[in-house]
Write an enzyme that holds these catalytic residues in place. Structure first.
Site, mmCIF file in Angstrom:
data_model
loop_
_atom_site.group_PDB
_atom_site.id
_atom_site.type_symbol
_atom_site.label_atom_id
_atom_site.label_comp_id
_atom_site.label_asym_id
_atom_site.label_seq_id
_atom_site.Cartn_x
_atom_site.Cartn_y
_atom_site.Cartn_z
ATOM 1 N N GLY A 237 0.780 -1.226 0.000
ATOM 2 C CA GLY A 237 0.000 0.000 0.000
ATOM 3 C C GLY A 237 0.810 1.273 0.000
ATOM 4 N N SER A 238 0.149 2.321 0.418
ATOM 5 C CA SER A 238 0.624 3.694 0.321
ATOM 6 C C SER A 238 1.810 4.006 1.223
ATOM 7 C CB SER A 238 -0.530 4.631 0.682
ATOM 8 O OG SER A 238 -0.086 5.949 0.839
#
Length: 134
Positions: free
Chosen positions: A61-62
């Protein structure tokens, strides 16, 4: 039994392990106010990581995930330490800015939720102290 890997940090930590067999995203996957896993795809959804040694294969993810890990730490809801098979930059940076000891390049298949371990990041070692809830 001792497992050998690479460590980041200087503090030797002992505690209970909570293991996820799935990659973890801190952004949207962990509530920074409670330390609870919120990712609906997680095999430890609803569990708290607060004060435990968090074990998972890798992050996903981010890049904001690093700051979620920092927020967890600042709120007193973060893990005591992290053991990860493959530490990518998000998890590594998050552990560093949060002061959370991290061990990587470890075969996490040997670890199970409820075990008690001691990690020594300077030596890159994870020592299994007790089997816990198998």
């Amino acid at each position: 039994m001792k497992l050998k890997g690479k460590g980041i940090g200087k503090v030797v930590v002992e505690g209970e392990v909570i293991v996820s067999r799935k990659p973890l995203s801190f952004l949207g996957g962990v509530d920074p106010e409670t330390g609870t896993i919120t990712d609906p795809e997680s095999d430890i959804k609803g569990e708290s990581i607060t004060g435990k040694i968090l074990v998972f294969p890798k992050g996903k993810g981010s890049t904001v995930g690093s700051y979620i890990l920092y927020a967890l730490s600042k709120n007193g809801k973060g893990p005591k330490a992290i053991i990860v098979e493959e530490a990518e930059p998000i998890v590594t940076a998050g552990a560093i800015i949060s002061g959370i000891p991290l061990i990587t390049n470890v075969d996490i298949s040997k670890l199970k939720t409820g075990m008690r371990v001691r990690i020594n990041p300077q030596e890159g070692e994870v020592e299994i102290l007790a089997e816990g809830n198998l």
